[in-house]
Scaffold this motif. Structure first.
Motif, PDB file in Angstrom:
ATOM      1  N   VAL A   8       0.835  -1.200   0.000  1.00  0.00           N
ATOM      2  CA  VAL A   8       0.000   0.000   0.000  1.00  0.00           C
ATOM      3  C   VAL A   8       0.871   1.252   0.000  1.00  0.00           C
ATOM      4  O   VAL A   8       0.582   2.226  -0.721  1.00  0.00           O
ATOM      5  CB  VAL A   8      -0.961  -0.021   1.204  1.00  0.00           C
ATOM      6  N   ASP A   9       1.938   1.245   0.775  1.00  0.00           N
ATOM      7  CA  ASP A   9       2.860   2.382   0.774  1.00  0.00           C
ATOM      8  C   ASP A   9       3.516   2.558  -0.585  1.00  0.00           C
ATOM      9  O   ASP A   9       3.744   3.681  -1.039  1.00  0.00           O
ATOM     10  CB  ASP A   9       3.938   2.203   1.841  1.00  0.00           C
ATOM     11  N   ARG A  10       3.807   1.469  -1.245  1.00  0.00           N
ATOM     12  CA  ARG A  10       4.419   1.560  -2.569  1.00  0.00           C
ATOM     13  C   ARG A  10       3.447   2.110  -3.605  1.00  0.00           C
ATOM     14  O   ARG A  10       3.833   2.884  -4.478  1.00  0.00           O
ATOM     15  CB  ARG A  10       4.942   0.195  -2.989  1.00  0.00           C
ATOM     16  N   ILE A  11       2.176   1.726  -3.511  1.00  0.00           N
ATOM     17  CA  ILE A  11       1.177   2.262  -4.442  1.00  0.00           C
ATOM     18  C   ILE A  11       1.002   3.759  -4.228  1.00  0.00           C
ATOM     19  O   ILE A  11       0.944   4.539  -5.181  1.00  0.00           O
ATOM     20  CB  ILE A  11      -0.162   1.515  -4.285  1.00  0.00           C
ATOM     21  N   LEU A  12       0.930   4.180  -2.972  1.00  0.00           N
ATOM     22  CA  LEU A  12       0.803   5.611  -2.683  1.00  0.00           C
ATOM     23  C   LEU A  12       2.041   6.391  -3.134  1.00  0.00           C
ATOM     24  O   LEU A  12       1.928   7.514  -3.632  1.00  0.00           O
ATOM     25  CB  LEU A  12       0.557   5.823  -1.196  1.00  0.00           C
ATOM     26  N   ALA A  13       3.226   5.792  -2.968  1.00  0.00           N
ATOM     27  CA  ALA A  13       4.447   6.456  -3.424  1.00  0.00           C
ATOM     28  C   ALA A  13       4.467   6.587  -4.941  1.00  0.00           C
ATOM     29  O   ALA A  13       4.889   7.618  -5.473  1.00  0.00           O
ATOM     30  CB  ALA A  13       5.670   5.686  -2.939  1.00  0.00           C
ATOM     31  N   LEU A  14       3.984   5.572  -5.635  1.00  0.00           N
ATOM     32  CA  LEU A  14       3.938   5.644  -7.092  1.00  0.00           C
ATOM     33  C   LEU A  14       2.942   6.692  -7.566  1.00  0.00           C
ATOM     34  O   LEU A  14       3.215   7.437  -8.506  1.00  0.00           O
ATOM     35  CB  LEU A  14       3.588   4.269  -7.665  1.00  0.00           C
ATOM     36  N   ASP A  15       1.801   6.775  -6.894  1.00  0.00           N
ATOM     37  CA  ASP A  15       0.806   7.785  -7.248  1.00  0.00           C
ATOM     38  C   ASP A  15       1.340   9.194  -6.987  1.00  0.00           C
ATOM     39  O   ASP A  15       1.172  10.098  -7.808  1.00  0.00           O
ATOM     40  CB  ASP A  15      -0.478   7.538  -6.461  1.00  0.00           C
ATOM     41  N   MET A  25      -4.287  -1.067  -9.579  1.00  0.00           N
ATOM     42  CA  MET A  25      -3.540  -1.692  -8.483  1.00  0.00           C
ATOM     43  C   MET A  25      -4.371  -1.794  -7.218  1.00  0.00           C
ATOM     44  O   MET A  25      -4.323  -2.801  -6.502  1.00  0.00           O
ATOM     45  CB  MET A  25      -2.247  -0.919  -8.223  1.00  0.00           C
ATOM     46  N   SER A  26      -5.163  -0.778  -6.931  1.00  0.00           N
ATOM     47  CA  SER A  26      -6.018  -0.816  -5.745  1.00  0.00           C
ATOM     48  C   SER A  26      -7.096  -1.880  -5.879  1.00  0.00           C
ATOM     49  O   SER A  26      -7.395  -2.606  -4.922  1.00  0.00           O
ATOM     50  CB  SER A  26      -6.667   0.546  -5.521  1.00  0.00           C
ATOM     51  N   LYS A  27      -7.670  -1.991  -7.054  1.00  0.00           N
ATOM     52  CA  LYS A  27      -8.689  -3.014  -7.289  1.00  0.00           C
ATOM     53  C   LYS A  27      -8.086  -4.408  -7.190  1.00  0.00           C
ATOM     54  O   LYS A  27      -8.717  -5.330  -6.669  1.00  0.00           O
ATOM     55  CB  LYS A  27      -9.330  -2.793  -8.657  1.00  0.00           C
ATOM     56  N   TYR A  28      -6.870  -4.565  -7.661  1.00  0.00           N
ATOM     57  CA  TYR A  28      -6.203  -5.857  -7.552  1.00  0.00           C
ATOM     58  C   TYR A  28      -5.955  -6.221  -6.092  1.00  0.00           C
ATOM     59  O   TYR A  28      -6.108  -7.371  -5.696  1.00  0.00           O
ATOM     60  CB  TYR A  28      -4.884  -5.839  -8.329  1.00  0.00           C
ATOM     61  N   LEU A  29      -5.571  -5.248  -5.278  1.00  0.00           N
ATOM     62  CA  LEU A  29      -5.335  -5.522  -3.863  1.00  0.00           C
ATOM     63  C   LEU A  29      -6.630  -5.870  -3.126  1.00  0.00           C
ATOM     64  O   LEU A  29      -6.634  -6.709  -2.232  1.00  0.00           O
ATOM     65  CB  LEU A  29      -4.679  -4.316  -3.184  1.00  0.00           C
ATOM     66  N   LEU A  30      -7.720  -5.216  -3.503  1.00  0.00           N
ATOM     67  CA  LEU A  30      -8.989  -5.465  -2.819  1.00  0.00           C
ATOM     68  C   LEU A  30      -9.618  -6.798  -3.227  1.00  0.00           C
ATOM     69  O   LEU A  30     -10.111  -7.539  -2.383  1.00  0.00           O
ATOM     70  CB  LEU A  30      -9.978  -4.341  -3.095  1.00  0.00           C
ATOM     71  N   ARG A  31      -9.618  -7.096  -4.532  1.00  0.00           N
ATOM     72  CA  ARG A  31     -10.352  -8.253  -5.020  1.00  0.00           C
ATOM     73  C   ARG A  31      -9.478  -9.392  -5.543  1.00  0.00           C
ATOM     74  O   ARG A  31      -9.950 -10.481  -5.769  1.00  0.00           O
ATOM     75  CB  ARG A  31     -11.316  -7.821  -6.119  1.00  0.00           C
ATOM     76  N   GLY A  32      -8.218  -9.097  -5.825  1.00  0.00           N
ATOM     77  CA  GLY A  32      -7.345 -10.121  -6.366  1.00  0.00           C
ATOM     78  C   GLY A  32      -7.452 -10.269  -7.874  1.00  0.00           C
ATOM     79  O   GLY A  32      -6.788 -11.093  -8.459  1.00  0.00           O
TER      80      GLY A  32
END
Length: 89
Positions: free
Chosen positions: A31-38, A78-85
């Motif tokens: 999650v930290d990596r996704i936020l850093a990329l955004d 990426m967020s959708k992948y983390l939530l639902r796979g």
């Protein structure tokens, strides 16, 4: 006045981008990596817009819009992948 402000702003956004790269590499979880990329996308957009203002060309605004679109779609995917796979239902 603007000739002084734009290089300072570009320097500060470049430092912020480097700090985002550090968080992207050393983030404790995904999650930290996704936020850093955004946030890195937002900083790169700001750098492109400031460079366009500094040079006076209007070509780089379109590039900034494309990066913003790709960054948004990537973050949502990426967020959708983390939530639902799965990205596509």
């Amino acid at each position: 006045m603007i000739a002084l402000v734009i290089p300072i702003a570009m320097t500060l956004f470049a430092i912020a981008a480097l700090l985002n790269l550090y968080r992207l590499a050393a983030g404790p979880d995904i999650v930290d990596r996704i936020l850093a990329l955004d946030t890195l996308m937002i900083n790169s957009i700001a750098l492109i817009v400031l460079a366009d203002i500094r040079t006076g060309l209007d070509v780089l605004f379109e590039l900034a819009l494309l990066i913003a679109l790709m960054g948004f779609v990537g973050t949502v995917a990426m967020s959708k992948y983390l939530l639902r796979g799965d990205v596509i239902e």
